[in-house]
Design a protein around this motif. Sequence first.
Motif, PDB file in Angstrom:
ATOM      1  N   PHE A  80       0.835  -1.202   0.000  1.00 35.52           N
ATOM      2  CA  PHE A  80       0.000   0.000   0.000  1.00 35.52           C
ATOM      3  C   PHE A  80       0.863   1.242   0.000  1.00 35.52           C
ATOM      4  CE2 PHE A  80      -3.416  -2.477   2.544  1.00 35.52           C
ATOM      5  CZ  PHE A  80      -3.795  -3.130   1.401  1.00 35.52           C
ATOM      6  N   GLU A  81       0.408   2.268  -0.706  1.00 35.72           N
ATOM      7  CA  GLU A  81       1.130   3.532  -0.709  1.00 35.72           C
ATOM      8  C   GLU A  81       0.884   4.291   0.608  1.00 35.72           C
ATOM      9  OE1 GLU A  81      -1.447   2.309  -2.539  1.00 35.72           O
ATOM     10  OE2 GLU A  81      -1.762   3.787  -4.135  1.00 35.72           O
ATOM     11  N   GLN A  82       1.758   5.252   0.879  1.00 32.93           N
ATOM     12  CA  GLN A  82       1.707   5.980   2.144  1.00 32.93           C
ATOM     13  C   GLN A  82       0.364   6.679   2.360  1.00 32.93           C
ATOM     14  OE1 GLN A  82       3.900   5.876   4.589  1.00 32.93           O
ATOM     15  NE2 GLN A  82       2.626   7.226   5.844  1.00 32.93           N
ATOM     16  N   TYR A  83      -0.200   7.264   1.304  1.00 28.89           N
ATOM     17  CA  TYR A  83      -1.485   7.967   1.447  1.00 28.89           C
ATOM     18  C   TYR A  83      -2.604   7.002   1.837  1.00 28.89           C
ATOM     19  CZ  TYR A  83       0.604  12.166  -0.552  1.00 28.89           C
ATOM     20  OH  TYR A  83       1.391  13.270  -0.770  1.00 28.89           O
ATOM     21  N   LEU A  84      -2.521   5.765   1.353  1.00 27.67           N
ATOM     22  CA  LEU A  84      -3.536   4.772   1.715  1.00 27.67           C
ATOM     23  C   LEU A  84      -3.384   4.385   3.183  1.00 27.67           C
ATOM     24  CD1 LEU A  84      -5.820   2.847   1.179  1.00 27.67           C
ATOM     25  CD2 LEU A  84      -4.202   1.267   0.092  1.00 27.67           C
ATOM     26  N   TYR A  85      -2.147   4.189   3.639  1.00 28.58           N
ATOM     27  CA  TYR A  85      -1.930   3.911   5.068  1.00 28.58           C
ATOM     28  C   TYR A  85      -2.540   5.016   5.922  1.00 28.58           C
ATOM     29  CZ  TYR A  85       1.311  -0.006   4.388  1.00 28.58           C
ATOM     30  OH  TYR A  85       1.867  -1.213   4.071  1.00 28.58           O
ATOM     31  N   GLU A  86      -2.320   6.245   5.504  1.00 31.94           N
ATOM     32  CA  GLU A  86      -2.837   7.376   6.271  1.00 31.94           C
ATOM     33  C   GLU A  86      -4.363   7.385   6.282  1.00 31.94           C
ATOM     34  OE1 GLU A  86      -1.029  10.752   4.445  1.00 31.94           O
ATOM     35  OE2 GLU A  86       0.997  10.271   5.186  1.00 31.94           O
ATOM     36  N   ALA A  87      -4.978   7.054   5.142  1.00 30.82           N
ATOM     37  CA  ALA A  87      -6.438   7.013   5.062  1.00 30.82           C
ATOM     38  C   ALA A  87      -6.998   5.896   5.935  1.00 30.82           C
ATOM     39  CB  ALA A  87      -6.870   6.821   3.614  1.00 30.82           C
ATOM     40  N   LEU A  88      -6.361   4.729   5.912  1.00 33.46           N
ATOM     41  CA  LEU A  88      -6.820   3.616   6.757  1.00 33.46           C
ATOM     42  C   LEU A  88      -6.721   3.979   8.237  1.00 33.46           C
ATOM     43  CD1 LEU A  88      -5.169   0.613   4.866  1.00 33.46           C
ATOM     44  CD2 LEU A  88      -7.603   1.175   4.945  1.00 33.46           C
ATOM     45  N   ASN A  89      -5.650   4.665   8.585  1.00 29.92           N
ATOM     46  CA  ASN A  89      -5.462   5.084   9.968  1.00 29.92           C
ATOM     47  C   ASN A  89      -6.499   6.131  10.378  1.00 29.92           C
ATOM     48  OD1 ASN A  89      -3.803   4.943  12.413  1.00 29.92           O
ATOM     49  ND2 ASN A  89      -3.322   7.075  11.947  1.00 29.92           N
ATOM     50  N   GLU A  90      -6.891   6.980   9.424  1.00 31.77           N
ATOM     51  CA  GLU A  90      -7.862   8.037   9.728  1.00 31.77           C
ATOM     52  C   GLU A  90      -9.287   7.502   9.833  1.00 31.77           C
ATOM     53  OE1 GLU A  90      -9.622  12.194   7.732  1.00 31.77           O
ATOM     54  OE2 GLU A  90      -7.883  11.164   6.835  1.00 31.77           O
ATOM     55  N   TYR A  91      -9.676   6.619   8.919  1.00 32.37           N
ATOM     56  CA  TYR A  91     -11.064   6.165   8.858  1.00 32.37           C
ATOM     57  C   TYR A  91     -11.328   4.894   9.667  1.00 32.37           C
ATOM     58  CZ  TYR A  91     -11.046   9.336   4.837  1.00 32.37           C
ATOM     59  OH  TYR A  91     -10.906  10.422   4.025  1.00 32.37           O
ATOM     60  N   GLY A  92     -10.283   4.116   9.913  1.00 34.14           N
ATOM     61  CA  GLY A  92     -10.479   2.845  10.595  1.00 34.14           C
ATOM     62  C   GLY A  92     -10.374   2.954  12.106  1.00 34.14           C
ATOM     63  N   VAL A  93     -10.862   1.923  12.790  1.00 36.94           N
ATOM     64  CA  VAL A  93     -10.785   1.823  14.244  1.00 36.94           C
ATOM     65  C   VAL A  93     -10.077   0.515  14.581  1.00 36.94           C
ATOM     66  CG1 VAL A  93     -12.097   1.622  16.385  1.00 36.94           C
ATOM     67  CG2 VAL A  93     -12.915   3.135  14.559  1.00 36.94           C
ATOM     68  N   PHE A  94      -9.071   0.581  15.437  1.00 37.57           N
ATOM     69  CA  PHE A  94      -8.335  -0.609  15.828  1.00 37.57           C
ATOM     70  C   PHE A  94      -8.999  -1.264  17.038  1.00 37.57           C
ATOM     71  CE2 PHE A  94      -5.196   1.785  13.453  1.00 37.57           C
ATOM     72  CZ  PHE A  94      -4.578   0.799  12.712  1.00 37.57           C
ATOM     73  N   ARG A  95      -9.155  -2.591  16.963  1.00 37.59           N
ATOM     74  CA  ARG A  95      -9.729  -3.344  18.076  1.00 37.59           C
ATOM     75  C   ARG A  95      -8.886  -4.585  18.325  1.00 37.59           C
ATOM     76  NH1 ARG A  95     -15.790  -4.884  18.001  1.00 37.59           N
ATOM     77  NH2 ARG A  95     -15.103  -5.528  20.070  1.00 37.59           N
ATOM     78  N   SER A  96      -8.881  -5.038  19.567  1.00 37.08           N
ATOM     79  CA  SER A  96      -8.169  -6.266  19.910  1.00 37.08           C
ATOM     80  C   SER A  96      -9.171  -7.293  20.413  1.00 37.08           C
ATOM     81  CB  SER A  96      -7.107  -6.001  20.977  1.00 37.08           C
ATOM     82  OG  SER A  96      -7.708  -5.557  22.186  1.00 37.08           O
ATOM     83  N   PHE A  97      -8.903  -8.568  20.125  1.00 40.87           N
ATOM     84  CA  PHE A  97      -9.753  -9.674  20.539  1.00 40.87           C
ATOM     85  C   PHE A  97      -8.873 -10.739  21.181  1.00 40.87           C
ATOM     86  CE2 PHE A  97     -11.850  -7.571  17.029  1.00 40.87           C
ATOM     87  CZ  PHE A  97     -13.172  -7.491  17.449  1.00 40.87           C
ATOM     88  N   GLN A  98      -9.331 -11.288  22.304  1.00 42.53           N
ATOM     89  CA  GLN A  98      -8.586 -12.322  22.998  1.00 42.53           C
ATOM     90  C   GLN A  98      -8.894 -13.688  22.392  1.00 42.53           C
ATOM     91  OE1 GLN A  98      -6.237 -11.336  25.251  1.00 42.53           O
ATOM     92  NE2 GLN A  98      -6.965  -9.346  24.517  1.00 42.53           N
ATOM     93  N   LYS A  99      -8.078 -14.694  22.730  1.00 44.38           N
ATOM     94  CA  LYS A  99      -8.258 -16.056  22.226  1.00 44.38           C
ATOM     95  C   LYS A  99      -9.689 -16.536  22.463  1.00 44.38           C
ATOM     96  CE  LYS A  99      -6.277 -20.723  22.573  1.00 44.38           C
ATOM     97  NZ  LYS A  99      -7.535 -21.461  22.731  1.00 44.38           N
ATOM     98  N   ASP A 100     -10.304 -17.081  21.433  1.00 39.62           N
ATOM     99  CA  ASP A 100     -11.664 -17.634  21.443  1.00 39.62           C
ATOM    100  C   ASP A 100     -12.759 -16.571  21.537  1.00 39.62           C
ATOM    101  OD1 ASP A 100     -10.688 -20.248  21.270  1.00 39.62           O
ATOM    102  OD2 ASP A 100     -10.510 -20.421  23.444  1.00 39.62           O
TER     103      ASP A 100
END
Length: 198
Positions: free
Chosen positions: A1-21
């Motif tokens: 991915f190009e740098q501008y796409l990384y920046e867009a994903l970081n701006e529009y997306g939300v990071f979440r974590s999930f535990q085992k199972d």
Amino acid sequence: FEQYLYEALNEYGVFRSFQKDEMIVKMGQTLLHSYLIMQGSVKVCRESENGSEFLVAFLKTGESFAMTICEDNPPETKKSLVTLYAVKTTYVLCLPLYYKDMLAKKFDSWYNYMLSTSIMYYGFYLKVIDNIAFKNLDRRIEFFLEGLSITTNSKYIHATHKEIANSLNCSREAVSRQLKAMQESGKIVLGHNRIELV
């Protein structure tokens, strides 16, 4: 991915974590996001009306799921055709479907990535059909163990006989017999809630 796409994903997306199972998406749930696995692995299952499960595939870091696992309905009513669980601690980028489509129009690399994800799923489904139609339980168990090993990048599988049976929609006793036979033939080494692939 190009740098501008990384920046867009970081701006529009939300990071979440999930535990085992931990469940990420429930079968029948309305899908509002596209999910990109940043780190970890995910088990994809179908569920029957009585709640039993059948393994479809494993997904690993860098792979994605969203439109390829949902009904062909308008965006606001798309429902997941599968249930997804974290195999281990997993970090996911949740991208609203609107931005997924918008970025596909703006960035060729994102469009190609989403297209390759769709093609990947057709391969998964064909493997599942082959396992159901042509292979005995021993080969289905091998398919399960090999897939989990590749997904987690480890020759050690941390799963109980019951968990394997649930994923393959068969009895724990049948799984235990097959695993014992696989150990006697030198394919695996059984431990306490752990299976080592030889």
